[in-house]
Design a protein around this motif. Structure first.
Motif, short mmCIF file in Angstrom:
data_model
loop_
_atom_site.label_atom_id
_atom_site.label_comp_id
_atom_site.label_asym_id
_atom_site.label_seq_id
_atom_site.Cartn_x
_atom_site.Cartn_y
_atom_site.Cartn_z
N LEU A 243 21.44 104.79 41.01
CA LEU A 243 21.14 105.23 42.37
C LEU A 243 20.13 104.31 43.04
O LEU A 243 20.28 103.95 44.22
N VAL A 244 19.10 103.91 42.30
CA VAL A 244 18.09 103.00 42.85
C VAL A 244 18.72 101.66 43.20
O VAL A 244 18.43 101.06 44.24
N LEU B 139 19.91 103.51 24.62
CA LEU B 139 18.82 103.18 25.55
C LEU B 139 19.06 101.82 26.20
O LEU B 139 18.78 101.65 27.39
N PHE B 140 19.58 100.88 25.46
CA PHE B 140 19.89 99.55 26.00
C PHE B 140 20.87 99.66 27.15
O PHE B 140 20.65 99.09 28.23
N PHE B 141 21.95 100.37 26.95
CA PHE B 141 22.95 100.52 28.01
C PHE B 141 22.40 101.32 29.19
O PHE B 141 22.73 101.04 30.34
N ALA B 142 21.56 102.31 28.90
CA ALA B 142 20.99 103.14 29.96
C ALA B 142 20.10 102.34 30.90
O ALA B 142 20.02 102.62 32.10
N PHE C 299 20.50 110.38 32.18
CA PHE C 299 19.57 110.53 33.31
C PHE C 299 19.03 109.17 33.74
O PHE C 299 19.01 108.84 34.93
N VAL C 300 18.57 108.37 32.79
CA VAL C 300 18.01 107.05 33.10
C VAL C 300 19.07 106.16 33.73
O VAL C 300 18.81 105.46 34.72
N PHE C 301 20.28 106.16 33.16
CA PHE C 301 21.36 105.34 33.71
C PHE C 301 21.70 105.78 35.14
O PHE C 301 21.91 104.94 36.03
N VAL D 201 8.44 101.24 37.29
CA VAL D 201 9.46 102.19 37.77
C VAL D 201 10.35 102.63 36.61
O VAL D 201 10.62 103.83 36.42
N THR D 202 10.80 101.66 35.82
CA THR D 202 11.68 101.96 34.70
C THR D 202 11.00 102.86 33.67
O THR D 202 11.59 103.83 33.17
#
Length: 389
Positions: A210-211, A127-130, A203-205, A180-181
């Motif tokens: 993209l954002v 999750l940290f890296f994502a 998906f989160v990464f 947003v996050t």
């Protein structure tokens, strides 16, 4: 009989958090109504909303008057208002506001921790890296506001006007990026459980990347083509980004590798995540040093000053104790970089294996917050100088 048994009270930590949040909102609202001059004018407006209000409209300061806030666009008028004893709010931070934001950050981190427990996610460093792209996104989005202000000053059609632009002004932008996050994370978990995506981490990464690319791409188009022709000095100075990222990467790798060889206990808990934390805070430190003392050497014809009291204090102390000839040669902001790197290394050392074993979600979430307070402001300072705005 205990009170909880007598009244059959069963309050979960989550409900206690929500109750505390509601109580704080009610208390401040009631205080602002009952004692507007003290609670609103001299505290909430002076230290928190007033600086955002002035910054959103490109003013040097805002002064609270009997008829409401008045924007001032000349420093001489701001000084006169301060000397007259008026309540003056300037863009940037004070020790009071930074303490308030720190408390707010900790409080909301606890709330997110409860949410992660509810969703049953966030137990690994994946999750940290994502979430790393969102740190860069926050900095880039803040530069969009800088570009928006520059457009207003140049008479170019801007993107957002007051009050919409307050959503991307520091520190409100942190809540915007946070929202947003969080929305992307919740969506990713929902899609993962419905087997629409392979992994919510990826998906989160991917969405974060993209954002970030969309925001950076907008800046690379808007600033050089729409603002630069109207304002001298505004343009595109890629050497600022290159030097910042390269120096930050070198410093982070050297410190991480040195710790791995001579004191491996420092990296034992965080692993490669510690390298990312070092890099994030190195970006902040390097960008600050370059912006303060080295812009002439990398071809950026703009001058910047720090809005953070801690940074200003470090510079003032350095100026008072460092020989003038040395200050002329290397500048006076370099201790800030040293402080950032030492602090980041100390934080990594504190995050040992025991913390991740006993409270994995809390450790991951706190590590994300630590990275955000370095990489977010650092990427903003870097990109702002890259475009000369």
């Amino acid at each position: 009989m205990a009170a909880t048994e007598r009244f059959d009270i069963d309050v979960s930590p989550e409900r206690a958090w929500l109750a505390t949040f509601a109580a704080a909102v009610v208390a401040f609202a009631a205080g602002a109504v009952a004692l507007p001059r003290l609670v609103w004018d001299r505290f909430l407006w002076h230290y928190f909303w007033g600086p955002v209000f002035a910054d959103a409209q490109g003013a040097r300061c805002a002064v609270m008057t009997d008829s409401g806030p008045d924007l001032l666009f000349r420093e001489t008028r701001c000084s006169a208002a301060r000397n007259a004893g008026s309540i003056v709010a300037e863009p940037g931070y004070t020790l009071v506001s930074e303490a308030g934001y720190a408390i707010t950050l900790i409080f909301f981190l606890i709330g997110v921790l409860y949410l992660l427990r509810y969703l049953e996610v966030g137990e690994s460093l994946d999750l940290f890296f994502a979430l790393t792209p969102f740190m860069f996104f926050g900095g880039a989005l803040r530069v969009v506001e800088d570009a928006n202000n520059a457009a207003l000053e140049a008479g170019v059609e801007s993107l957002l006007s007051y009050p919409a632009n307050t959503l991307i002004i520091s520190p409100v932008i942190y809540f915007t990026v946070f929202a947003v996050t969080l929305a992307v994370l919740v969506a990713g978990v929902a899609l993962d459980r419905r087997e629409v995506v392979e992994s919510y981490h990826r998906f989160v990464f991917a969405v974060g990347s993209l954002v970030l690319l969309a925001t950076a791409g907008f800046l690379f188009w808007f600033v050089p083509t729409q603002i630069a022709p109207e304002i001298p000095g505004v343009g595109f100075y890629p050497l600022m980004t290159i030097v910042t990222l390269v120096l930050a990467a070198v410093l982070a790798v050297v410190i991480y590798a040195g710790a791995e060889r001579y004191a491996p206990v420092i990296n034992e808990g965080t692993g490669r995540a510690g390298l990312v934390v070092l890099f994030g805070h190195a970006v902040d430190g390097v960008a600050n040093v370059l912006s303060a003392d080295w812009l002439d050497y990398i071809g950026v014809p703009v001058e910047y000053g720090s809005k953070h009291p801690v940074n200003r204090i470090i510079v003032d102390i350095t100026q008072s104790v460092q020989p003038e000839w040395l200050s002329t040669a290397i500048g006076t902001s370099w201790p800030f970089l040293a402080v950032k790197l030492i602090a980041a290394t100390a934080v990594i050392y504190v995050f040992d294996r025991r913390i991740f074993e006993e409270s994995p979600r809390y450790a991951v979430l706190l590590l994300v917050a630590i990275l955000a307070v370095g990489l977010g402001p650092g990427s903003r300072d870097m990109l702002r100088a890259t475009f000369g705005i």
